[in-house]
Design a protein around this motif. Structure first.
Motif, short mmCIF file in Angstrom:
data_model
loop_
_atom_site.label_atom_id
_atom_site.label_comp_id
_atom_site.label_asym_id
_atom_site.label_seq_id
_atom_site.Cartn_x
_atom_site.Cartn_y
_atom_site.Cartn_z
N ARG A 155 -1.25 -48.97 -77.65
CA ARG A 155 -1.30 -47.53 -77.93
C ARG A 155 -2.11 -47.24 -79.19
O ARG A 155 -2.88 -46.30 -79.26
CB ARG A 155 0.12 -46.98 -78.08
CG ARG A 155 0.09 -45.48 -78.16
CD ARG A 155 1.43 -44.88 -78.45
NE ARG A 155 2.40 -45.21 -77.44
CZ ARG A 155 3.70 -45.26 -77.70
NH1 ARG A 155 4.16 -45.04 -78.90
NH2 ARG A 155 4.54 -45.54 -76.75
N VAL A 201 3.98 -44.44 -73.16
CA VAL A 201 3.93 -43.23 -74.01
C VAL A 201 5.23 -42.92 -74.76
O VAL A 201 5.22 -42.06 -75.64
CB VAL A 201 3.50 -41.98 -73.19
CG1 VAL A 201 2.13 -42.19 -72.56
CG2 VAL A 201 4.54 -41.61 -72.14
N GLU A 230 -3.04 -37.75 -74.28
CA GLU A 230 -3.29 -38.25 -75.64
C GLU A 230 -3.69 -37.13 -76.59
O GLU A 230 -3.38 -37.18 -77.78
CB GLU A 230 -4.42 -39.27 -75.53
CG GLU A 230 -4.55 -40.16 -76.71
CD GLU A 230 -5.84 -40.95 -76.64
OE1 GLU A 230 -5.92 -41.96 -77.33
OE2 GLU A 230 -6.75 -40.55 -75.89
N ASP A 231 -4.36 -36.12 -76.04
CA ASP A 231 -4.79 -35.02 -76.91
C ASP A 231 -3.66 -34.03 -77.20
O ASP A 231 -3.80 -33.12 -77.99
CB ASP A 231 -5.99 -34.27 -76.29
CG ASP A 231 -5.71 -33.74 -74.89
OD1 ASP A 231 -4.74 -34.22 -74.25
OD2 ASP A 231 -6.43 -32.84 -74.43
N HIS A 271 -2.94 -43.97 -70.51
CA HIS A 271 -2.76 -43.69 -71.94
C HIS A 271 -3.36 -42.36 -72.36
O HIS A 271 -2.88 -41.70 -73.26
CB HIS A 271 -3.52 -44.72 -72.80
CG HIS A 271 -3.00 -46.09 -72.73
ND1 HIS A 271 -3.46 -47.02 -71.84
CD2 HIS A 271 -2.06 -46.69 -73.48
CE1 HIS A 271 -2.83 -48.15 -72.04
NE2 HIS A 271 -1.97 -47.98 -73.01
N GLU A 272 -4.49 -42.06 -71.74
CA GLU A 272 -5.28 -40.94 -72.25
C GLU A 272 -4.89 -39.60 -71.65
O GLU A 272 -5.34 -38.57 -72.13
CB GLU A 272 -6.76 -41.21 -71.96
CG GLU A 272 -7.27 -42.44 -72.70
CD GLU A 272 -8.69 -42.79 -72.32
OE1 GLU A 272 -9.10 -42.42 -71.21
OE2 GLU A 272 -9.35 -43.44 -73.13
N VAL A 285 -5.75 -47.44 -78.51
CA VAL A 285 -6.23 -46.28 -77.76
C VAL A 285 -6.39 -45.09 -78.68
O VAL A 285 -7.38 -44.36 -78.63
CB VAL A 285 -5.28 -45.95 -76.59
CG1 VAL A 285 -5.63 -44.61 -75.97
CG2 VAL A 285 -5.36 -47.03 -75.54
N LYS A 286 -5.40 -44.89 -79.56
CA LYS A 286 -5.46 -43.76 -80.50
C LYS A 286 -6.68 -43.87 -81.40
O LYS A 286 -7.29 -42.88 -81.76
CB LYS A 286 -4.19 -43.75 -81.35
CG LYS A 286 -3.19 -42.78 -80.82
CD LYS A 286 -2.00 -42.46 -81.65
CE LYS A 286 -1.67 -43.30 -82.82
NZ LYS A 286 -0.36 -43.12 -83.37
N PRO A 319 0.87 -37.95 -79.61
CA PRO A 319 0.63 -39.40 -79.63
C PRO A 319 1.72 -40.19 -78.91
O PRO A 319 1.47 -41.28 -78.41
CB PRO A 319 0.63 -39.73 -81.13
CG PRO A 319 1.37 -38.62 -81.79
CD PRO A 319 1.21 -37.41 -80.94
N LYS A 331 -11.78 -39.74 -79.30
CA LYS A 331 -11.28 -38.89 -78.22
C LYS A 331 -12.43 -38.46 -77.33
O LYS A 331 -13.52 -38.16 -77.80
CB LYS A 331 -10.60 -37.65 -78.80
CG LYS A 331 -9.21 -37.94 -79.27
CD LYS A 331 -8.51 -36.65 -79.61
CE LYS A 331 -7.13 -36.99 -80.11
NZ LYS A 331 -6.44 -35.84 -80.67
#
Ligand SMILES: C[S@@+](CC[C@H](N)C(=O)[O-])C[C@H]1O[C@@H](n2cnc3c(N)ncnc32)[C@H](O)[C@@H]1O
Length: 219
Positions: free
Chosen positions: A203, A140, A98-99, A94-95, A206-207, A102, A211
């Motif tokens: 998701r 994703v 992620e940055d 997921h990560e 996680v968001k 989204p 971060k």
């Protein structure tokens, strides 16, 4: 068919592309509209970068492009940056991007295992990569998003195809003209991702998490 393969090789050279593979994605996209202008796209197994050349020109300057490969990408792209991770696709989570965004409009994979020459072994390794890429795509992709992956055809591939059929609105297989005739490779093209509520929740969780400040390298 060897002649046709050589023709694509020569065409790529003449047009200044990194590899003739670019014509495979071009054919898939022209037929099935996978890469939207201004879209967010992840390219898995991206080295040397000919699919990236196509994706970058298609998404344009408002697009967001991420890429993954075990090997580094030597080419430096202008205008739109590529957020590249040199890693094993089986470690994607997921990560990873992620940055950067989204969620993504498309996940495409041309990843292929090193071939052993033993058909059953190569088919099995290819399917293992497809399953890992599909798992990431499911985490994703935006609802309605697209997924494309290269696979070596095998009896087990049909099971994988059926599994994907339950998650996407439409599924096709295509062997683009630029593929070698004798090659086992074909492409699974899945459109209209139907996101499960549970996956959306994962998701969102996680968001919501802080971060961790992981950075991606830009080319
Ligand atoms: C056929 S090439 C991709 C060509 C690319 N689409 C292009 O147009 O330039 C396949 C790529 O998959 C990558 N690959 C294979 N296994 C991988 C893995 N486990 N994780 C990440 N990349 C992998 C290889 O390093 C190789 O660069």
């Amino acid at each position: 068919m060897r002649k046709l393969h050589d023709a694509y090789f020569k065409q790529a050279k003449r047009e200044g592309h990194l590899a003739r593979s670019i014509y495979k994605l071009e054919e898939i996209d022209k037929k099935y509209s996978i890469i939207p202008t201004g879209g967010t796209v992840i390219d898995i197994g991206a080295c040397p970068g000919s699919w990236l050349e196509y994706i970058l020109q298609k998404v344009g300057e408002n697009g967001v492009v991420c890429a993954v490969d075990l090997k580094p990408i030597a080419k430096r792209f202008k205008n739109t940056p590529v957020h590249f991770k040199m890693m094993d696709l089986r470690d994607l989570n997921h990560e990873t991007f992620e940055d950067v965004a989204p969620a993504f409009d498309a996940v495409v994979s041309d990843a292929a295992p090193n071939t052993s020459g033993i058909r059953a072994v190569d088919q099995c390794r290819s399917l293992e990569l497809c399953e890992a890429v599909a798992e990431h795509a499911e985490l994703v992709l935006k609802p309605g998003g697209s997924f494309v992956c290269k696979v070596f055809e095998s009896p087990d591939f049909q099971q994988f195809r059926s599994k994907m059929q339950k998650k996407f609105g439409s599924i096709r297989t295509l062997k683009p003209r630029a593929c070698r005739d004798e090659s086992m490779e074909t492409y699974l093209v899945c459109k209209g991702f139907a996101q499960e509520p549970e996956e959306r929740k994962v998701r969102e969780d996680v968001k919501a998490r802080k971060k961790k400040g992981r950075r991606t390298r830009q080319y």
